[in-house]
Design a protein around this motif. Structure first.
Motif, PDB file in Angstrom:
ATOM      1  N   GLY A  60      74.363  63.219  49.100  1.00  0.00           N
ATOM      2  CA  GLY A  60      74.275  64.512  48.435  1.00  0.00           C
ATOM      3  C   GLY A  60      72.955  64.708  47.710  1.00  0.00           C
ATOM      4  N   GLY A  61      72.390  65.876  47.883  1.00  0.00           N
ATOM      5  CA  GLY A  61      71.171  66.224  47.166  1.00  0.00           C
ATOM      6  C   GLY A  61      70.064  65.218  47.417  1.00  0.00           C
ATOM      7  N   LYS A  62      69.325  64.924  46.376  1.00  0.00           N
ATOM      8  CA  LYS A  62      68.182  64.030  46.511  1.00  0.00           C
ATOM      9  C   LYS A  62      68.575  62.565  46.398  1.00  0.00           C
ATOM     10  N   GLN A  63      69.870  62.284  46.279  1.00  0.00           N
ATOM     11  CA  GLN A  63      70.274  60.879  46.269  1.00  0.00           C
ATOM     12  C   GLN A  63      70.744  60.419  47.653  1.00  0.00           C
ATOM     13  N   TRP A 101      71.539  56.812  28.981  1.00  0.00           N
ATOM     14  CA  TRP A 101      71.412  58.126  28.385  1.00  0.00           C
ATOM     15  C   TRP A 101      71.750  59.189  29.414  1.00  0.00           C
ATOM     16  N   SER A 103      70.254  62.124  31.251  1.00  0.00           N
ATOM     17  CA  SER A 103      69.085  62.906  31.655  1.00  0.00           C
ATOM     18  C   SER A 103      69.565  64.176  32.349  1.00  0.00           C
ATOM     19  N   PRO A 104      68.772  65.235  32.320  1.00  0.00           N
ATOM     20  CA  PRO A 104      69.107  66.370  33.193  1.00  0.00           C
ATOM     21  C   PRO A 104      69.087  65.977  34.674  1.00  0.00           C
ATOM     22  N   VAL A 105      68.396  64.922  35.001  1.00  0.00           N
ATOM     23  CA  VAL A 105      68.446  64.394  36.367  1.00  0.00           C
ATOM     24  C   VAL A 105      69.702  63.554  36.490  1.00  0.00           C
ATOM     25  N   LYS A 106      70.671  64.023  37.273  1.00  0.00           N
ATOM     26  CA  LYS A 106      71.953  63.315  37.373  1.00  0.00           C
ATOM     27  C   LYS A 106      72.003  62.395  38.589  1.00  0.00           C
ATOM     28  N   GLU A 107      71.249  62.721  39.607  1.00  0.00           N
ATOM     29  CA  GLU A 107      71.335  61.943  40.841  1.00  0.00           C
ATOM     30  C   GLU A 107      70.443  60.698  40.778  1.00  0.00           C
ATOM     31  N   GLU A 126      60.946  63.632  37.869  1.00  0.00           N
ATOM     32  CA  GLU A 126      61.991  64.229  38.704  1.00  0.00           C
ATOM     33  C   GLU A 126      63.085  63.224  39.075  1.00  0.00           C
ATOM     34  N   PHE A 128      63.732  60.405  36.717  1.00  0.00           N
ATOM     35  CA  PHE A 128      63.908  59.537  35.545  1.00  0.00           C
ATOM     36  C   PHE A 128      65.258  59.747  34.854  1.00  0.00           C
TER      37      PHE A 128
END
Lengths: 402, 402, 402
Positions: A60-63, A101, A103-107, A126, A128
């Motif tokens: 999914g997505g970028k992961q 923590w 991050s807004p980056v979830k993937e 993008e 972190f």
């Protein structure tokens, strides 16, 4: 059974490991990728403790295509790391305890979708979201040009998939588990830095150890930089949480941090428009170089301790990013060979080290989850003992200007 | 059955959907990827219409690993979109009808192989072949620096794989189908813009709707830009094909387009060395903001209509790229919040909008395939009615210089 | 059975191939990827020779997802190439013979993990380890700006996955095998250069042929550059190994190479701090344009010969990178349409060619492994014959300054 990665890097250190089982999860050399994979202690005939180790391929997505390895010890810690992202530790969870923590980056972003050069060399942002990401080794720190080449934010290792990944399980109690990955920063004419990144954990305990062996496979000495960007948020970080360490010298990273010098060791709650304040620290240590830094919550009932050696990691960066929760409410405690300035400044100020041809340098860090007041107080006492009656020099002006 | 993506973004809008079936094709959150997947209406117990929905994983060249979803309605339209490319619509095919064009780029390029920063920020051109690609949302328009960061051509969403993808099928006639993807533009310290991109289509019909919900998940207001880059070629585009819209103001994008002002609404056939002419348009609308733009072939027997609302999308870019067929014979009709100038110019001229923390902005566009003269004439009449006796201001000079 | 790729490019050339079997391994057009795949001659009913052809999907590190094809002829050569890396030849192995070298880059790097723009346009170095990599076709040479766009080191084809890959096996003795890949450099408004890259090999022999057909699918003439970067190390390269070719003119690439002019045709052993010396060569040829360059070891008992035609490839770059073994002890013999200067210099000096719309240009190179003194002497004799009594002009100063 293949020879352990560790033995190939440091035969002397690993020659007598006979009572261990090694599982190879990934190998570029032998073209192995086990994909989704899981084992638990019962399958190994171990019944006096319990743990699970699982590798998952993410989607999914970028992961898409990213891998994570999760080591679960129900009575101790659950540690998740990502071979695809340079063996970074994603998070560590315990009873009412978390290292890491939001991050807004979830993937768990696959580096295939990252352009480190984007955003003026800050493309690293993008992806972190880790609890611990290595900043290095070819370079680290803020983006900037050196010899016409962009040194992108915090280097490449955190966005380099591990070439070899193995898990070593000691079959004798207390069943220490080691997860190792070999990450190569190899570029023709530029560098051949190979890092064997090892995480050790004993089921049921509340601490784990990182032992990295950085080898220069080139015929020329090579620069390296490393900062262990170790990040914490709730439940440790909160209003009036405290950072503690034996400190020889502290200076503000920039003019903005200078304003925070009066109360630099205490934390704010989530604070709009706070952004980040960064402090450069030279720690005191014991005579053998060992030292310790810690974070604890307001009432001192929970904390995290980071033990390292100033001979290996002489500097400590304190990153206070107590902005709002969605912006990323987080503090970084970052032992390193350098501060977070651009490489050109680090060079000018003499903090860039070299590793000789064929040589290996080692970095060891112990992370402990302090589960109660007793544990917190014990660490505070150790820190006070190292500081003793030595004075802390507070440098008022930033030591460099970016 | 999982909660629909739409419900998670706008519970109010979607709370009463009981007679629908939802299929999750991709989920980063739940680590789901169904891979090659296919369903047809008979499998759903539907026998009074017929449709097929199929997801395929693509192979070869730079499309290795890309996904497409094709929704086939034999009596209506066949719509292909790509979750890997930000839910862009690849093409739409009907009886003697096509929305889309023939780019020299034939593959559905996996963003892993795209470097948006390449070619001075125009790397986007290495993947551009869609019938509709969103230009946005963090930024859009021509490449250029802002605050030292390259705003690459038309932003990142079109090269960002969807994190979540689901298909919702209404089990009651006329069996409306919704294909939704959630695309995240999430970067620490920069943005957390998440777009729920929804395509709705009812089998047997000749129109479909886009409904995008852009949510700012950050604690700070964030800029956004969006242009719906909607592209058409044969059989609609040909010599003497016409663009029609109710127009308040039109200006040429640059000096070259200025030369085309005299006959800007008519198209040339494939024309060597024509390159492209771009026009900036402020459309008139009905009192509720709704408006319509259309393209029809020479004899007015076929066309495409695009309905949108100027409250959401106040500007319209007309891109006339009537160069040779192999170069890409195509016109773009692009409702947006801005024109295609670099972000720095859009900002200077006040066309960059913001979305507040936690808020969602919506964009709705209806695309209709006009299958015959009657349908074309009906749309032309609507456009004439909106224009009424209001004058079109033709600005002779470009409003900005790149 | 599908029509051969070759027939689609050059029907005239391939129309009478009836006794061949074609295996499609990859097709973007038909959405085919066979993945891990293997065939040997016995499966084809061939018993008077023996060969194996195998495709493997690679795993680990930055080679995750890369493909290699290995053609093994136990009595001849074992040739490995990579469709993922633009059909580059990784290495060629024979009895006591190897074409190729040992780069610090050990993995077959998936271009998804390469950023060609990084390191000031030298990101190509992060994947460079091939025996033969095409530098081209949209551009080649050292990085530099042209029209504000970065022409990254040696172009994109070597980091572009082949869109179509097929293997053609002649079912009649001597069972010539052709491995073909179609690599597309297609970018809207920029280029639509498609290269059918073909390697031909007859089992049991010690030579193979490259035949590339570069077609300009655009409606406009397009620039192209190509250098066949062919690389050799041990056992051919050693102290006092020799480069031989019929030479009309030779010049040093830069000031450093000027220092090596006195002994430019002889090689040093691995030499610390040598870095690289590059020489620009205009070869003499026979009246039909054919010529030959060769490398042989010190005692002339082994060598490599490269035959090409100066009508197709008028220039030859000699790259002497006799630095230490770990740094990459290697020499490149690189027939091309140009030298390795940045595109702006190549253009200024008139070495950039164009291919007309719809036209195909062909490049043929024969690589021979010279297995003994006799074979080496035969090639040296041919070279001497071509040189005849024609003089070699040695230009002392570099012809351009980067």
């Amino acid at each position: 059974m293949n020879k352990s990665l560790a033995a190939s890097v440091s035969p002397a250190l690993y020659s007598s490991k006979t009572n261990t089982k090694i599982f190879t999860l990934t190998s570029a050399e032998h073209n192995i990728e086990v994909g989704n994979w899981k084992i638990d202690s019962t399958q190994l005939g171990i019944f006096d403790t319990y743990f699970i180790i699982e590798q998952k391929i993410l989607h999914g997505g970028k992961q898409e295509g990213s891998k994570i390895i999760t080591l679960t010890s129900p009575n101790g810690l659950t540690i998740t790391l990502s071979p695809t992202r340079g063996m970074s530790i994603i998070n560590v969870i315990g009873q009412d305890m978390r290292f890491g923590w939001d991050s807004p980056v979830k993937e768990i972003v696959n580096p295939a979708f990252i352009n480190l050069e984007s955003r003026s060399g800050a493309g690293w942002l993008e992806g972190f979201n880790e609890m611990m990401v290595r900043c290095g080794f070819e370079w680290a720190g803020h983006p900037g040009l050196e010899n016409g080449e962009m040194r992108t934010l915090h280097g490449k290792i955190g966005n380099t998939p591990a070439s070899e990944v193995e898990i070593e399980i000691n079959e004798t109690a207390p069943y220490e588990i080691k997860i190792r990955g070999l990450i190569k920063e190899s570029t023709f004419k530029k560098a051949d830095l190979q890092t064997l990144a090892e995480l050790s954990y004993t089921p049921g305990t509340h601490h784990f150890t990182i032992h990295d062996s950085l080898t220069n496979h080139a015929d020329y000495p090579r620069d390296y930089q490393i900062m262990y960007h170790s990040n914490f948020s709730k439940p440790l970080l909160e209003k009036d949480a405290q950072f503690v360490a034996p400190i020889k010298e502290i200076s503000p990273f920039n003019d903005y941090a200078q304003k925070g010098l009066t109360d630099w060791s205490a934390y704010l709650g989530p604070t709009k428009d706070f952004d980040e304040m960064v402090f450069n620290i030279v720690p005191f240590s014991k005579t053998d170089g060992s030292t310790i830094a810690a974070l604890h919550n307001k009432d001192g009932s929970k904390g995290a301790a980071i033990e390292f050696n100033v001979k290996e990691l002489p500097y400590l960066t304190l990153w206070k990013n107590t902005d709002t929760e969605k912006q990323g409410y987080v503090t970084g405690i970052e032992p390193g060979t350098n501060y977070a300035y651009a490489a050109s400044i680090e060079r000018e100020q003499g903090r860039i080290r070299q590793v000789k041809p064929g040589k290996t340098v080692h970095f060891k860090i112990k992370y402990s989850a302090l589960m109660n007041k007793e544990a917190v107080n014990k660490v505070k006492k150790e820190i006070t003992d190292i500081q003793g009656n030595q004075k802390t020099t507070i440098i008022q002006k930033p030591i460099a200007k970016e």
